[in-house]
Enzyme design. Sequence first.
Site, short mmCIF file in Angstrom:
data_model
loop_
_atom_site.label_atom_id
_atom_site.label_comp_id
_atom_site.label_asym_id
_atom_site.label_seq_id
_atom_site.Cartn_x
_atom_site.Cartn_y
_atom_site.Cartn_z
N HIS A 58 7.97 -1.81 -0.71
CA HIS A 58 6.58 -1.69 -0.27
C HIS A 58 5.95 -0.38 -0.76
O HIS A 58 4.79 -0.35 -1.19
CB HIS A 58 6.54 -1.76 1.26
CG HIS A 58 5.19 -1.57 1.85
ND1 HIS A 58 4.84 -0.42 2.52
CD2 HIS A 58 4.09 -2.36 1.85
CE1 HIS A 58 3.58 -0.52 2.93
NE2 HIS A 58 3.11 -1.69 2.53
N GLU A 61 5.08 -0.86 -4.34
CA GLU A 61 3.88 -1.69 -4.49
C GLU A 61 2.62 -0.83 -4.42
O GLU A 61 1.68 -1.00 -5.21
CB GLU A 61 3.86 -2.75 -3.38
CG GLU A 61 2.58 -3.59 -3.34
CD GLU A 61 2.15 -3.89 -1.92
OE1 GLU A 61 0.96 -3.66 -1.62
OE2 GLU A 61 2.98 -4.36 -1.12
N HIS A 62 2.58 0.11 -3.48
CA HIS A 62 1.43 1.02 -3.39
C HIS A 62 1.29 1.88 -4.63
O HIS A 62 0.19 2.06 -5.17
CB HIS A 62 1.61 1.94 -2.17
CG HIS A 62 1.19 1.33 -0.87
ND1 HIS A 62 0.16 1.83 -0.12
CD2 HIS A 62 1.65 0.26 -0.19
CE1 HIS A 62 0.00 1.11 0.98
NE2 HIS A 62 0.92 0.15 0.97
N GLU A 138 -0.12 3.34 7.81
CA GLU A 138 0.00 1.88 7.91
C GLU A 138 1.04 1.48 8.94
O GLU A 138 0.84 0.55 9.73
CB GLU A 138 0.35 1.30 6.54
CG GLU A 138 0.37 -0.21 6.48
CD GLU A 138 0.69 -0.73 5.09
OE1 GLU A 138 0.91 -1.96 4.97
OE2 GLU A 138 0.72 0.06 4.13
#
Length: 432
Positions: A58, A61-62, A138
């Site tokens: 994740h 991905e950012h 997040e």
Amino acid sequence: MTRTLSDDPLGGTVRRTVLPNGLRVLTEAIPAMRSVSFGIWVAVGSRDETGPQAGAAHFLEHLLFKGTHKRNALEISSAIEAVGGETNAFTTKEYTCYYARVLDEDLPLAIDVMCDLVADSVLEPADVETERGVILEEIAMHDDEPGDEVHDLFAQAVYGDHPLGRLISGTTDTVTPMTRRQIQSFYRRRYVAPQIVIAAAGNLDHAAVVRLVRQALRGTPLDTDPAVPAPHRPATPGVRTRAAATVVEVKETEQAHVVLGCPGIDRLDERRFALGVLNNVLGGGMSSRLFQEIRERRGLAYSVYSYASQYADSGLFGVYAGCAPSRVDEVLELTRAELARTAADGITDAELARGKGMSKGSFVLGLEDTGSRMSRLAKGELLYGDLVPVNELLDRVDAVTLDDVNSLAAELLSRPMSLAVVGPFAGRQFTG
């Protein structure tokens, strides 16, 4: 190596090309559209991380949107937005997807930008620190959403320390110390051509897409030696689930959020079509048993539904409800009673017909945009190793019998149930 997979009357012509480096390109040509959805799918998700790496997929991905050797972050976003397009990405437990949706005439731009960011990101140290802060926010935001958190709590109750039980985002304890070197190593070891599927759907020409992809990847780390595509993730044995357990997260929320469920079936299990019908009957819509009993007749919850999650070698089946804390016992009692009744008595012919109709309708209606069709191509290749024509899938739903559903219900719904609860229940004990 190019072949035509289907010329579907319910869609367009689907073609598949395997590049020499093992990367696969699938397209669905739909001339009536004026848009194209383009996606790069990588067979890497959170279950591929070790414990200390939790959240790396994740995090990566950012970071891939933060800049390459050709473009900085602003140039990446502005290139697509300047033509009215959109880009995004998401990480799951078993794969990661980067996608763009643009006008058909802007497809060459989208291919160049998306291939660039996936293949040749620089992962600048300053960007790592910036995105670390974003991801920690997040995670904090997710913690403030008990309706989402309870599903993660349920997965942890079933899978425990197995990677399928971990948060996709990782935790503050794993994301905070993660270094650029660790992320870079994960990137270069995992993002390799044989593990990647590129899919596009809309007004396009397959040969042109293949040519543009090869051109965009030339000279990047994905421009590699000949290789064969990686097989879809095997259903290897060994995913152990925990004994049925109750997990409570105490929070001063206005609503109680609960998930009651059990281990399900994997995504290649032939009973998945029967499971889809069973899920529709139990909690798949406003006419479902649980919705009618808990919300419509008794007004005990605003939201109540059942769901199934399926992985290469495991799965989950659960029922979610959000209700006033004072009503949680009644909601759980009714849910358990309905699951037990369905396990013992099965469903009716009328429910079978309705459940099959819901499965077929939602599937076909879900294919009415290029993004859904692009996703179907990629998932067929990446997760199933095959693209089943639409008509064949509808036939397989039609072939589900009452005995199929009732046999599955008797087995699945008789399994010991785990319970996840988020709400104001300090010192409270929940019994099975």
